[in-house]
Design an enzyme around this catalytic site. Sequence first.
Site, mmCIF file in Angstrom:
data_model
loop_
_atom_site.group_PDB
_atom_site.id
_atom_site.type_symbol
_atom_site.label_atom_id
_atom_site.label_comp_id
_atom_site.label_asym_id
_atom_site.label_seq_id
_atom_site.Cartn_x
_atom_site.Cartn_y
_atom_site.Cartn_z
ATOM 1 N N HIS B 258 16.345 -2.176 5.730
ATOM 2 C CA HIS B 258 15.166 -2.206 5.200
ATOM 3 C C HIS B 258 14.144 -2.727 6.498
ATOM 4 O O HIS B 258 14.642 -3.722 7.264
ATOM 5 C CB HIS B 258 15.087 -3.178 4.270
ATOM 6 C CG HIS B 258 13.827 -3.424 3.455
ATOM 7 N ND1 HIS B 258 12.727 -4.130 4.166
ATOM 8 C CD2 HIS B 258 13.334 -2.988 2.215
ATOM 9 C CE1 HIS B 258 11.569 -4.145 3.500
ATOM 10 N NE2 HIS B 258 12.052 -3.228 2.337
ATOM 11 N N ARG B 312 12.973 2.543 4.619
ATOM 12 C CA ARG B 312 14.349 2.768 4.422
ATOM 13 C C ARG B 312 14.600 4.349 4.684
ATOM 14 O O ARG B 312 13.641 5.080 4.142
ATOM 15 C CB ARG B 312 14.778 2.189 3.122
ATOM 16 C CG ARG B 312 14.548 0.827 2.690
ATOM 17 C CD ARG B 312 15.104 0.407 1.396
ATOM 18 N NE ARG B 312 14.052 0.139 0.235
ATOM 19 C CZ ARG B 312 14.189 0.043 -0.957
ATOM 20 N NH1 ARG B 312 15.512 0.445 -1.532
ATOM 21 N NH2 ARG B 312 13.338 -0.438 -1.750
ATOM 22 N N LYS B 315 12.898 7.016 1.933
ATOM 23 C CA LYS B 315 11.876 6.318 0.971
ATOM 24 C C LYS B 315 10.585 6.875 1.826
ATOM 25 O O LYS B 315 10.503 7.772 2.695
ATOM 26 C CB LYS B 315 11.852 4.910 1.455
ATOM 27 C CG LYS B 315 13.024 4.275 0.401
ATOM 28 C CD LYS B 315 12.455 4.184 -1.204
ATOM 29 C CE LYS B 315 11.869 2.827 -1.170
ATOM 30 N NZ LYS B 315 11.330 2.578 -2.446
ATOM 31 N N ASP B 318 4.697 4.020 4.724
ATOM 32 C CA ASP B 318 3.800 3.045 4.307
ATOM 33 C C ASP B 318 3.180 2.089 5.481
ATOM 34 O O ASP B 318 3.766 1.952 6.381
ATOM 35 C CB ASP B 318 4.631 1.993 3.346
ATOM 36 C CG ASP B 318 3.923 0.836 2.861
ATOM 37 O OD1 ASP B 318 2.855 0.350 3.713
ATOM 38 O OD2 ASP B 318 4.438 0.151 1.992
ATOM 39 N N CYS B 320 2.294 -0.529 6.150
ATOM 40 C CA CYS B 320 2.953 -1.702 6.814
ATOM 41 C C CYS B 320 3.980 -1.889 7.578
ATOM 42 O O CYS B 320 4.173 -2.707 8.546
ATOM 43 C CB CYS B 320 3.238 -2.755 5.463
ATOM 44 S SG CYS B 320 4.709 -2.504 4.638
ATOM 45 N N TYR B 321 4.924 -0.693 7.497
ATOM 46 C CA TYR B 321 6.151 -0.780 8.421
ATOM 47 C C TYR B 321 5.638 -0.085 9.589
ATOM 48 O O TYR B 321 6.315 -0.221 10.795
ATOM 49 C CB TYR B 321 6.866 0.289 7.797
ATOM 50 C CG TYR B 321 7.499 -0.097 6.491
ATOM 51 C CD1 TYR B 321 8.257 -1.243 6.654
ATOM 52 C CD2 TYR B 321 7.467 0.772 5.445
ATOM 53 C CE1 TYR B 321 8.972 -1.832 5.385
ATOM 54 C CE2 TYR B 321 7.926 -0.255 4.133
ATOM 55 C CZ TYR B 321 8.599 -1.286 4.293
ATOM 56 O OH TYR B 321 9.162 -1.684 2.917
ATOM 57 N N ASP B 390 -1.389 0.803 2.320
ATOM 58 C CA ASP B 390 -0.254 1.658 2.396
ATOM 59 C C ASP B 390 0.034 3.241 2.745
ATOM 60 O O ASP B 390 0.095 3.543 3.749
ATOM 61 C CB ASP B 390 0.565 1.439 0.972
ATOM 62 C CG ASP B 390 1.796 2.273 0.738
ATOM 63 O OD1 ASP B 390 2.021 3.212 1.541
ATOM 64 O OD2 ASP B 390 2.431 1.947 -0.304
ATOM 65 N N ASP B 397 -5.742 -3.599 0.646
ATOM 66 C CA ASP B 397 -5.369 -4.844 0.217
ATOM 67 C C ASP B 397 -5.290 -5.937 1.546
ATOM 68 O O ASP B 397 -5.197 -5.213 2.821
ATOM 69 C CB ASP B 397 -4.297 -5.147 -0.587
ATOM 70 C CG ASP B 397 -2.975 -4.599 -0.023
ATOM 71 O OD1 ASP B 397 -2.629 -5.388 1.162
ATOM 72 O OD2 ASP B 397 -2.318 -3.601 -0.336
ATOM 73 N N HIS B 400 -1.979 -5.003 3.711
ATOM 74 C CA HIS B 400 -1.723 -3.866 4.485
ATOM 75 C C HIS B 400 -2.789 -3.828 5.613
ATOM 76 O O HIS B 400 -2.582 -3.086 6.623
ATOM 77 C CB HIS B 400 -1.999 -2.732 3.546
ATOM 78 C CG HIS B 400 -0.642 -2.281 2.865
ATOM 79 N ND1 HIS B 400 -0.317 -3.059 1.471
ATOM 80 C CD2 HIS B 400 0.583 -1.779 3.222
ATOM 81 C CE1 HIS B 400 0.837 -2.648 1.264
ATOM 82 N NE2 HIS B 400 1.086 -1.906 2.001
#
Lengths: 340, 517
Positions: B258, B312, B315, B318, B320-321, B390, B397, B400
């Site tokens: 992850h 992942r 998936k 996003d 944040c990654y 995201d 937010d 993020h």
Amino acid sequence: MPSPASSSDTSSALYAERPEWKDVTPLPQYEDANPIAPIFYSEEYKDATDYFRGIVKTGEKSERVLELTESIIRLNPAHYSAWQYRYETLLAIKAPLDVELKLMDELAVSFLKTYQVWHHRRLLLMLTGNPGPELKFITESLKVDAKNYHTWSYRQWLLAFFNDDDLWAGELDFVDAMLVQDVRNNSAWHHRFFVVFQSGVREGETERGRIVRRELTYVKQNISLVPNNPSAWNYLRGILDFNNLPYSRVEDFVRPYAGTTTDGSTTDLVDLENPPPSTNAQLPCSAAIEFLADIHEKEGGKDRVLQAIALWRSLADEHDTIRKKYWEYRIREALKSVKE
Amino acid sequence: MAASSPSRRAPRPTPTDGFSTPSSITQAETEAILLQHIPSDADPKPILTKQAHMQFLVRNLVQGFPARYMSQDASQPWLLFWTIQSFSALQVGLDPGNKQRMIDKIMSAQHPDGGFGGGPGQAAHLLPTYASVCALAIVGRPGPGGGWDQIDRKKMYRFFMSLKQPDGSFLVAHHAEVDVRGIYCLLVTATLLDLLTPELVAGTASFIASCQTYEGGFASASQPYYAAIPAQSPAGEDFHAKSARLLETPRPPLGEAHGGYTFCALAAWVLLLPFREAEAGGRLPQIDVGKLLRWLVMMQGSEIELGGFKGRTNKLVDGCYSWWCGGAFAFLEALGVNGAAEGAPAGLPSGEEDEQREQWDEVDDTLFNRTALQEYILYAGQHPAGGLRDKPPKNADSYHTLYCLSGLSAAQHRVSPSEARRMQIHEAWVNRRSSVPGAVLSESKLPDQTRRKVFEEALAWAEDEGGSLVLGGADNRVNATHPLFNLTITHAEGLMAYFYGQSLPPRTRLGKSTGKA
């Protein structure tokens, strides 16, 4: 990450208005009336947390603390201090744990994504020592969210911690059912790896050669069904790495996936060892090209390395261009090893 | 942003092999949305709307957070850190009055028994402890009311030790879970505040190593097995297997590889390098760096996903990654992976495509596609009303906003361990302790030699001259950030120099300065 707090519609009165809480002095959060970056709390939440701070200050552990912490948890399941205090209270007053677990069954479904819901359950299970009914519950909650990280790690913890043959017995069938629903569910693939390879060897599985063959067959069939599935390719790599087997062992299987046509017509023989790409397969599959390049590189020698380089080049320039830098890095590293 | 104009090259949808499953359905839905955000050749350069993001951040800070942030009530120091570190990324400082209000709010979350909680009256927890200390690195100062001298380091150390488990891991709080986020937060805090000791980190590197999965990334935790546990042992929570022997195997990871956990595990691993040789038992824990690199590059989405990162396998991307995965590449260099194409072997054509990119370096040794990542953040990550997110059509937010900006920073700049800087710091070291009142830890559990090593390794990270690549032009530049801490290097230096009682030689960089604006 922030998500809207679910509004609870329990119509019970504020703690401040209830006579049975009169003896508790609510503690406001900030002495400073005007802190920077305040959160706009609902009246209900502010009320409950004011009383919670009051309770924590006196150290009271009683039946009513369970009610108070439940109120907070329903408004904000990530309030770890409320969970922590609740757990200590459960222990202190020797509360019936079956009642608590029943409540958790409900809360887990509502607040699937919070760490605390699952961890609290874990604490309870360590106390009850009765993992029996848990697997079914977990399977049910995976129906709501099939990739929930906490749910899967809870299942793995449960299996490993209690390490009971009866618990392990149904796991392969369970994983298989999950993968039938979604063969791309990486959490399920990881679970399979956990069950088969990483959690120790159980009775009936001591013949490791047979287990490896079984897993290779399983993953090959799944790749055959959906070739462009990185989860399955990673599982294949995992089997070979974990068992110190050379990648070349599956070269015959991989080769057709790195080609451009689904050529099923060359033979009528069904080769169970090497199931071919499905008729709908979109080839070439970049995971197969990469795999084949790895085989060449590991086999070594100038010719094989050059073949690997040609494959990486095709990934960099055509089939997987977003990772151009990485494929070029692999080329440079391989060239270094040839020179040395 | 170009909704309907023709795109530069129609990106390929992720192949489904004609076999639809829940994963491929959500993937296709996401691709359909992202497709609308892919620019065409005719589009103007992407713009980082700094003003709009600042307004979003300032509104939260001054007016407060709307009710949906109630779910973050136990993460108040995080809300402050995400906000103020976003300021730093955007090269903005805070006025002294609001700085003081922020210090006061953070200090009110310090627990009487050490560590910081999610807010006043909340239990101490490793995550808000990191957020509090890092926020104080930005807004705090020595002296009365400044925060730095009011951190109770002795109690914090005791709090840390009270969370330690026999397998080298730590609970994130009393009665709470074990996971590598907590370990990362603990190690950053201990590094910044001169609290690292061999006793504290014994067995931790082995624990981290055991979290690496067969895919190459890291999981949240691993499950210890012990030899010689009495069969009748009540499996209560307070069971400590101190007398039992921890088995080397099996030690399975709990959960799959992850992005968030991988960042935390890897940063922890790098922070532990100065202690690695001292690990008891003789056998050095190992991680598979090659597999890790492969997993990290595979997390970058393809062209149709605008080059954003996912967390992942199989998936969705996003924002944040961008940081958790994009930011983790910096660590690979510290682990000996060198992407530099120095003296590129003959016969390797340099990509023609690259030359078309503005400001593209001749030698760009980044192993992920840093241009594409910037495109994801600029085209899809920015909410039109300010703040980052995201993915579209989600709201912005605080979380993020910071991690998209940090990811943007990781894509724009190259920050790596500099041997020259390390030597500078090494030579300037003096064997003395911080002058922080009452701060000396139980008369050094840690020899000066080790403190010196921790200090110089942590601060040797420097921005490479000429290594930056800013998509859309200089106005889009955000500050460089320290890969281990996610603070500017200036802020990390300021706090560490104070707590280690050192003065740092000036950084001899040319041109733009990092740090305050």
